[in-house]
Design an enzyme around this catalytic site. Structure first.
Site, PDB file in Angstrom:
ATOM      1  N   GLY A 250       0.827  -1.207   0.000  1.00  0.00           N
ATOM      2  CA  GLY A 250       0.000   0.000   0.000  1.00  0.00           C
ATOM      3  C   GLY A 250       0.863   1.260   0.000  1.00  0.00           C
ATOM      4  CG  ASP A 251       3.178   2.117   3.361  1.00  0.00           C
ATOM      5  OD1 ASP A 251       2.069   2.654   3.530  1.00  0.00           O
ATOM      6  OD2 ASP A 251       3.766   1.480   4.246  1.00  0.00           O
TER       7      ASP A 251
HETATM    8  P1  ATP Z   1      -0.217  -3.099   3.183  1.00  0.00           P
HETATM    9  O1  ATP Z   1      -0.930  -2.636   4.428  1.00  0.00           O
HETATM   10  O2  ATP Z   1       0.326  -4.502   3.275  1.00  0.00           O
HETATM   11  O3  ATP Z   1       0.801  -2.146   2.684  1.00  0.00           O
HETATM   12  P2  ATP Z   1      -2.662  -2.447   1.778  1.00  0.00           P
HETATM   13  O4  ATP Z   1      -3.802  -3.265   2.292  1.00  0.00           O
HETATM   14  O5  ATP Z   1      -2.575  -1.034   2.167  1.00  0.00           O
HETATM   15  O6  ATP Z   1      -1.304  -3.213   2.035  1.00  0.00           O
HETATM   16  P3  ATP Z   1      -3.094  -3.598  -0.809  1.00  0.00           P
HETATM   17  O7  ATP Z   1      -4.473  -3.304  -1.260  1.00  0.00           O
HETATM   18  O8  ATP Z   1      -2.808  -4.958  -0.286  1.00  0.00           O
HETATM   19  O9  ATP Z   1      -2.646  -2.454   0.201  1.00  0.00           O
HETATM   20  O10 ATP Z   1      -2.071  -3.345  -2.012  1.00  0.00           O
HETATM   21  C1  ATP Z   1      -1.866  -2.073  -2.600  1.00  0.00           C
HETATM   22  C2  ATP Z   1      -1.596  -2.249  -4.060  1.00  0.00           C
HETATM   23  O11 ATP Z   1      -0.451  -3.085  -4.207  1.00  0.00           O
HETATM   24  C3  ATP Z   1      -2.703  -2.940  -4.827  1.00  0.00           C
HETATM   25  O12 ATP Z   1      -3.670  -2.005  -5.273  1.00  0.00           O
HETATM   26  C4  ATP Z   1      -1.925  -3.591  -5.977  1.00  0.00           C
HETATM   27  O13 ATP Z   1      -1.708  -2.660  -7.006  1.00  0.00           O
HETATM   28  C5  ATP Z   1      -0.571  -3.909  -5.341  1.00  0.00           C
HETATM   29  N1  ATP Z   1      -0.495  -5.320  -4.905  1.00  0.00           N
HETATM   30  C6  ATP Z   1      -0.734  -5.806  -3.657  1.00  0.00           C
HETATM   31  N2  ATP Z   1      -0.573  -7.150  -3.624  1.00  0.00           N
HETATM   32  C7  ATP Z   1      -0.216  -7.520  -4.874  1.00  0.00           C
HETATM   33  C8  ATP Z   1       0.100  -8.774  -5.512  1.00  0.00           C
HETATM   34  N3  ATP Z   1       0.070  -9.923  -4.840  1.00  0.00           N
HETATM   35  N4  ATP Z   1       0.432  -8.751  -6.830  1.00  0.00           N
HETATM   36  C9  ATP Z   1       0.479  -7.589  -7.531  1.00  0.00           C
HETATM   37  N5  ATP Z   1       0.189  -6.380  -6.999  1.00  0.00           N
HETATM   38  C10 ATP Z   1      -0.151  -6.340  -5.697  1.00  0.00           C
END
Ligand code: ATP
Length: 302
Positions: A250-251
């Site tokens: 996410g970051d």
């Molecule tokens: P975190 O708290 O672990 O940083 P988050 O919940 O804030 O994550 P996510 O929605 O999991 O954020 O991921 C952010 C972005 O990262 C997604 O919109 C996607 O573009 C990318 N992403 C995350 N996981 C994957 C994956 N397994 N493969 C490809 N892209 C991914």
């Protein structure tokens, strides 16, 4: 003019495990590492490594973790004159377990991060003035987040809020906010309704738009993201990679998105760039250790 990130710095204490332990269970982990992290610092490092002039405003304690965190930011060219050391307080730490599938569980002990006050924003107003985009998250006190957003808006800055970890946000903070970037769980908390499918997700996003947010970008992990405005909603597929650790996905998305939006002013291009940054980050372990430089980004996506 650059990007000003106002938020947390944590030292991540990371253990790789086969399965994340359940309540009452003890498991033997694999390797242990200390990796610079904290949502604020990660987003600042990402924006800077991807080419944006970046300032960080935040607080650390007076200990060895603080020294390492500052070094990590400086070595990524983040301007750290907005960082302050709090005597007699620990630097924030995050206890992270990462399982074999790249999933994680995290406990944050905020330490100095929770001493970020309105006065600290006032003290660093020149850094906000020197930036075009101001970015906040929820790892500093929520009153300080609202105050900083109001200050940035009053100075005509583009404002970005990553409401993580999940917490409610004041109406005042939402009014006039340019971008809010939650994941599904954070969106549920913000709009106080269950998100079960795309329809309820769009409804949730629209409820934030009615309160004055211009753009809602919901990140959906390996499913990509959904961009909702008053007039449309657009799905973006994630890029296919082999994920080993999703910490800081996410970051990385937010840092990449902001760096590209600063350069192009094009939301769609910035979302694609953010997703490419995040996809690359999940192919590597750790938080700041997984965030690509612009050279690594260009090489990978050639
Ligand atoms: P975190 O708290 O672990 O940083 P988050 O919940 O804030 O994550 P996510 O929605 O999991 O954020 O991921 C952010 C972005 O990262 C997604 O919109 C996607 O573009 C990318 N992403 C995350 N996981 C994957 C994956 N397994 N493969 C490809 N892209 C991914």
């Amino acid at each position: 003019m650059g990007i000003c990130v106002i938020g947390s710095l944590n030292m991540d204490l990371v253990v790789r495990v086969k399965e994340i332990p359940k309540k009452g269970e003890t498991v033997i982990g694999k390797d242990f590492s200390t990796v610079p992290g904290g949502k604020g610092a990660n987003q600042a490092v990402a924006a800077s490594r991807l080419g944006a002039k970046t300032f960080m405003i935040g607080k650390v304690g007076d200990d060895s973790f603080a020294k390492n965190l500052k070094e990590s930011l400086s070595s990524s060219n983040v301007d750290i004159k907005g960082l302050q050391e709090e005597k007699n307080l620990p630097t924030g730490v995050a206890l992270i377990s990462v399982d074999e599938h790249g999933g994680n569980s995290i406990i944050v002990a905020p330490g100095a991060n929770f001493e970020m006050r309105k006065e600290d924003i006032d003290k660093n107003m020149s850094l906000i003035e020197d930036s075009k985009i101001v970015v906040l998250q929820h790892e500093i006190p929520i009153e300080t987040v609202s105050y900083a957003l109001a200050a940035a808006k009053s100075k005509g800055k583009i404002t970005v809020l990553n409401p993580a970890p999940a917490d409610e946000v004041s109406l005042e903070a939402l009014k006039g906010l340019d971008f809010i970037i939650p994941n599904e769980h954070e969106l549920e908390t913000l709009c106080k309704q269950k998100i079960t499918d795309e329809k309820s997700m769009i409804e949730g996003a629209k409820s934030l738009i009615e309160k004055g947010v211009k753009n809602v970008i919901i990140t959906l992990g390996e499913k990509g993201c959904l961009h909702v405005t008053a007039s449309e909603s657009i799905n973006y597929d994630a890029f296919k990679v082999v994920a080993v650790d999703t910490t800081a996905a996410g970051d990385s998305f937010i840092g990449g998105f902001c760096a590209n939006y600063l350069k192009t002013g094009d939301i769609k291009a910035a979302i694609v760039f953010g997703q490419k940054t995040a996809a690359l980050s999940v192919t590597k372990y750790g938080a700041q250790s997984s965030i690509p430089t612009i050279e690594e980004f260009e090489e990978f996506w050639r």
